[in-house]
Design an enzyme around this catalytic site. Structure first.
Site, PDB file in Angstrom:
ATOM      1  N   LEU A  82       2.778  -2.262  29.701  1.00 31.07           N
ATOM      2  CA  LEU A  82       2.239  -0.998  30.190  1.00 31.07           C
ATOM      3  C   LEU A  82       1.294  -0.472  29.121  1.00 31.07           C
ATOM      4  O   LEU A  82       1.539  -0.640  27.925  1.00 31.07           O
ATOM      5  CB  LEU A  82       3.362   0.031  30.421  1.00 31.07           C
ATOM      6  CG  LEU A  82       4.345  -0.225  31.568  1.00 31.07           C
ATOM      7  CD1 LEU A  82       5.366   0.901  31.630  1.00 31.07           C
ATOM      8  CD2 LEU A  82       3.627  -0.349  32.908  1.00 31.07           C
ATOM      9  N   ASP A  83       0.210   0.175  29.542  1.00 27.56           N
ATOM     10  CA  ASP A  83      -0.718   0.784  28.588  1.00 27.56           C
ATOM     11  C   ASP A  83       0.019   1.804  27.720  1.00 27.56           C
ATOM     12  O   ASP A  83       1.030   2.381  28.139  1.00 27.56           O
ATOM     13  CB  ASP A  83      -1.864   1.493  29.327  1.00 27.56           C
ATOM     14  CG  ASP A  83      -2.747   0.521  30.091  1.00 27.56           C
ATOM     15  OD1 ASP A  83      -2.801  -0.658  29.697  1.00 27.56           O
ATOM     16  OD2 ASP A  83      -3.372   0.941  31.078  1.00 27.56           O
ATOM     17  N   ARG A  84      -0.525   2.067  26.557  1.00 23.42           N
ATOM     18  CA  ARG A  84       0.072   3.029  25.632  1.00 23.42           C
ATOM     19  C   ARG A  84       0.350   4.373  26.309  1.00 23.42           C
ATOM     20  O   ARG A  84       1.392   4.996  26.088  1.00 23.42           O
ATOM     21  CB  ARG A  84      -0.874   3.259  24.443  1.00 23.42           C
ATOM     22  CG  ARG A  84      -0.304   4.214  23.383  1.00 23.42           C
ATOM     23  CD  ARG A  84      -1.437   4.870  22.590  1.00 23.42           C
ATOM     24  NE  ARG A  84      -2.227   3.910  21.875  1.00 23.42           N
ATOM     25  CZ  ARG A  84      -2.061   3.586  20.586  1.00 23.42           C
ATOM     26  NH1 ARG A  84      -1.087   4.154  19.894  1.00 23.42           N
ATOM     27  NH2 ARG A  84      -2.852   2.717  20.011  1.00 23.42           N
TER      28      ARG A  84
END
Length: 297
Positions: A137-139
């Site tokens: 998952l993106d930051r």
């Protein structure tokens, strides 16, 4: 209730399951302990089901299963992190809920990542394993993730990901009022030299991306939308939302500057997959972030 073996075998009390029920209900019935104490024992890895350490309080027990309860106090502290919450754990994998602002794994000079937090937890709880990233998952995206505890399980999950995962959904706050209640976006996604993902209605040498969407709530300013991924491409939901003219709020890469709650409004709320070893269906969900809901009161 039937007990088997010696009650003091290995400092564990051994019980046999006679009726299908959640683990917590079974323990409350058979142990003279409070709900909070039993949950602490679970979190402290003091419960085993059929020989495997179990921390999931709602794990469904079936007749004939063996439950072992530690009679000694566990030394390690229950897992605590402001960035990561353990949702489920067994000997092969761990499912967590990630908060905003932390990477899935190390990148560059950033030390803050889920993998390093889990590796530290495994070390402190004397588990001889490390966390292996299966998906990312993106930051700035929050929500559910699964990590394998060894390379064999990681390879099993990675190579069969699209067959193993049978439902994966996100919820997002989009800018503006959505016109359609539901629909599907299908196009090709490809990165340019600046690592910006862009879409094309025809095959541009990129990867086919298919996203289904369903509007849960709306105002004249924002829309609360559930996305179901048929494919899992980089930045897929963020690009497809922007394609519809309603980018994800707080998206500095593909957005329009609309940022009502000071974060990227994207959350992975549902993850369902077949266990790579037991092949049992595993279904996990989280609550929609309250800050998302608050915009629609």
């Amino acid at each position: 209730m039937r007990r088997y073996g010696s009650n003091t075998q290995g400092d564990y009390e051994h019980l046999t399951v006679e009726a299908e029920q959640p683990l917590l209900d079974f323990l409350l019935t058979h142990l003279e302990q409070s709900r909070s104490k039993i949950k602490a024992t679970l979190q402290g890895q003091g419960i085993k089901v059929d020989g495997k350490t179990m921390t999931q309080f709602d794990y469904l027990l079936r007749p004939g299963m063996k439950v072992a309860v530690s009679k000694t106090k566990r030394n390690q502290q229950p897992f605590k992190s402001r960035y990561v919450k353990i949702v489920y754990e067994d000997r092969w994998l761990i499912v967590v809920e990630k908060q905003v602002g932390i990477l899935s794994m190390a990148a560059g000079h950033s030390a803050l990542n889920v993998k390093s937090i889990l590796d530290d937890y495994f070390k402190k709880s004397r588990q001889h394993c490390t966390a292996h990233v299966v998906h990312r998952l993106d930051r700035d995206t929050s929500g559910l993730m699964v990590y394998a505890k060894d390379m064999d399980v990681e390879q099993m999950l990675e190579h069969t990901w699209h067959q193993t995962v049978y439902d994966r959904r996100y919820v997002a706050v989009l800018s503006g009022e959505m016109e359609q209640d539901e629909g599907t976006i299908e196009n090709w996604l490809k990165d340019n030299k600046a690592y910006i993902t862009y879409s094309s209605p025809v095959d541009n040498g990129g990867k086919l991306a298919i996203t289904h969407f369903h509007v849960l709530d709306r105002t004249t300013d924002h829309s609360l939308v559930e996305f179901k991924l048929e494919t899992g491409r980089k930045n897929q939901i963020r690009v497809h939302a922007a394609d519809m003219g309603h980018p994800v709020c707080g998206d500095v890469k593909y957005g329009n500057g609309d940022n009502p709650i000071g974060r990227l409004c994207l959350h992975a709320w549902l993850l369902c997959f077949y266990h790579p070893v037991t092949h049992q269906p595993m279904e996990f969900e989280t609550v929609i972030p309250p800050a998302f809901r608050h915009l629609f009161k």
